[in-house]
Design an enzyme around this catalytic site. Structure first.
Site, mmCIF file in Angstrom:
data_model
loop_
_atom_site.group_PDB
_atom_site.id
_atom_site.type_symbol
_atom_site.label_atom_id
_atom_site.label_comp_id
_atom_site.label_asym_id
_atom_site.label_seq_id
_atom_site.Cartn_x
_atom_site.Cartn_y
_atom_site.Cartn_z
ATOM 1 N N HIS A 1 -3.227 2.458 8.337
ATOM 2 C CA HIS A 1 -4.271 1.595 7.661
ATOM 3 C C HIS A 1 -4.639 0.257 8.273
ATOM 4 O O HIS A 1 -3.490 -0.706 8.440
ATOM 5 C CB HIS A 1 -3.796 1.446 6.090
ATOM 6 C CG HIS A 1 -4.605 0.603 5.283
ATOM 7 N ND1 HIS A 1 -6.113 0.633 5.220
ATOM 8 C CD2 HIS A 1 -4.125 -0.611 4.482
ATOM 9 C CE1 HIS A 1 -6.431 -0.422 4.469
ATOM 10 N NE2 HIS A 1 -5.428 -1.132 3.826
ATOM 11 N N TYR B 1 -16.546 12.336 20.902
ATOM 12 C CA TYR B 1 -14.841 11.698 20.886
ATOM 13 C C TYR B 1 -14.753 11.517 19.186
ATOM 14 O O TYR B 1 -13.912 11.786 18.708
ATOM 15 C CB TYR B 1 -14.566 10.387 21.375
ATOM 16 C CG TYR B 1 -15.297 10.795 23.179
ATOM 17 C CD1 TYR B 1 -14.180 11.748 23.651
ATOM 18 C CD2 TYR B 1 -16.313 10.351 23.610
ATOM 19 C CE1 TYR B 1 -14.508 11.846 25.038
ATOM 20 C CE2 TYR B 1 -16.475 10.582 25.043
ATOM 21 C CZ TYR B 1 -15.893 11.460 25.654
ATOM 22 O OH TYR B 1 -16.144 11.688 26.918
ATOM 23 N N HIS C 1 -12.521 -3.105 2.261
ATOM 24 C CA HIS C 1 -11.184 -3.163 2.386
ATOM 25 C C HIS C 1 -10.922 -2.796 4.030
ATOM 26 O O HIS C 1 -10.371 -3.546 4.707
ATOM 27 C CB HIS C 1 -10.477 -2.316 1.446
ATOM 28 C CG HIS C 1 -8.791 -2.393 1.602
ATOM 29 N ND1 HIS C 1 -8.438 -1.850 0.380
ATOM 30 C CD2 HIS C 1 -8.138 -2.694 2.416
ATOM 31 C CE1 HIS C 1 -7.003 -2.112 0.618
ATOM 32 N NE2 HIS C 1 -7.074 -2.652 1.974
ATOM 33 N N GLU D 1 0.690 -1.215 0.027
ATOM 34 C CA GLU D 1 -0.178 -0.012 0.099
ATOM 35 C C GLU D 1 0.765 1.340 -0.259
ATOM 36 O O GLU D 1 0.403 2.465 0.324
ATOM 37 C CB GLU D 1 -1.060 0.061 1.188
ATOM 38 C CG GLU D 1 -1.955 -0.955 1.165
ATOM 39 C CD GLU D 1 -3.206 -1.074 0.103
ATOM 40 O OE1 GLU D 1 -2.891 -0.185 -0.858
ATOM 41 O OE2 GLU D 1 -3.707 -1.839 0.101
#
Length: 210
Positions: free
Chosen positions: A95, A122, A162, A76
């Protein structure tokens, strides 16, 4: 914002990755992270569980993104580099393929620009709007190019089918964002029982097969 020194970045990145794995947010060898350093970038290596990493296991890329030292970097890298290029104030990217975030990334959202309603103060403070990027094969330039459509103020997003990405001016904040995103995704799944799920199309699935 001063970039990290390579020595401190390697130590902190490996420690952060082990912490994410200890929280159960990086199943198997999934997930990757990087930091911008004075000399270039440090990234996690490909195919290695985040929970096993030490400072000496990381990959070093020069300022142009070329692999210079260490094991082969995460596939990536294009996505990480694209983000750093368009958001120079960010010094860390995380990621993950954490379970609830991946599940949320498989849903058809009411609004692509902000997947989650403002459930908690939050999530608003740590994440802001969390857009959903469209699907593209993992590690592809097409996936990296999707980042071009995001505002430079974006701190977190989901990648369809993903996982999640969080970006910040320092590593600790990016890690905290990843944890908050996973918890927000879990709340989302609990609070929205009626959902439309998207799966990979036949063409998308075939393109991934050997």
């Amino acid at each position: 914002m001063t970039p990290y020194s390579a020595t401190s970045a390697a130590r902190d990145l490996a420690q952060a990755c082990r912490g994410l794995a200890d929280l159960g947010l990086s199943p198997g060898s999934s997930g990757n992270a990087s930091v911008r350093t004075e000399e270039g970038f440090l990234t996690t290596p490909t195919g290695r569980p985040l929970g096993d990493l030490t400072a000496s296991d990381l990959s070093f890329l020069d300022a142009s993104g070329r692999h210079r030292d260490g094991p082969p970097p995460t596939k990536e890298v294009p996505l990480h580099l694209r983000w750093y290029a368009r958001a120079p104030h960010h010094r860390a990217v995380v990621h993950l393929h954490s379970t609830h975030a991946v599940a949320a990334a498989c849903l058809v959202p009411a609004d692509d620009a902000s997947v989650f309603p403002p459930y908690t103060p939050y999530s608003v403070m740590r994440l802001g709007a969390v857009p959903l990027l469209g699907y593209a094969p993992p590690g592809s330039e097409a996936l990296a190019a999707l980042a071009d459509h995001l505002p430079s103020s974006t701190r977190a997003c989901l990648l369809a089918q993903h996982g999640s990405m969080t970006m910040a001016h320092d590593l600790a904040t990016a890690v905290q964002g990843a944890v908050e995103l996973e918890e927000t995704a879990r709340l989302h799944l609990l609070l929205t029982p009626r959902r439309t799920v998207r799966t990979l199309s036949d063409d998308e699935r075939t393109a991934l097969l050997p």
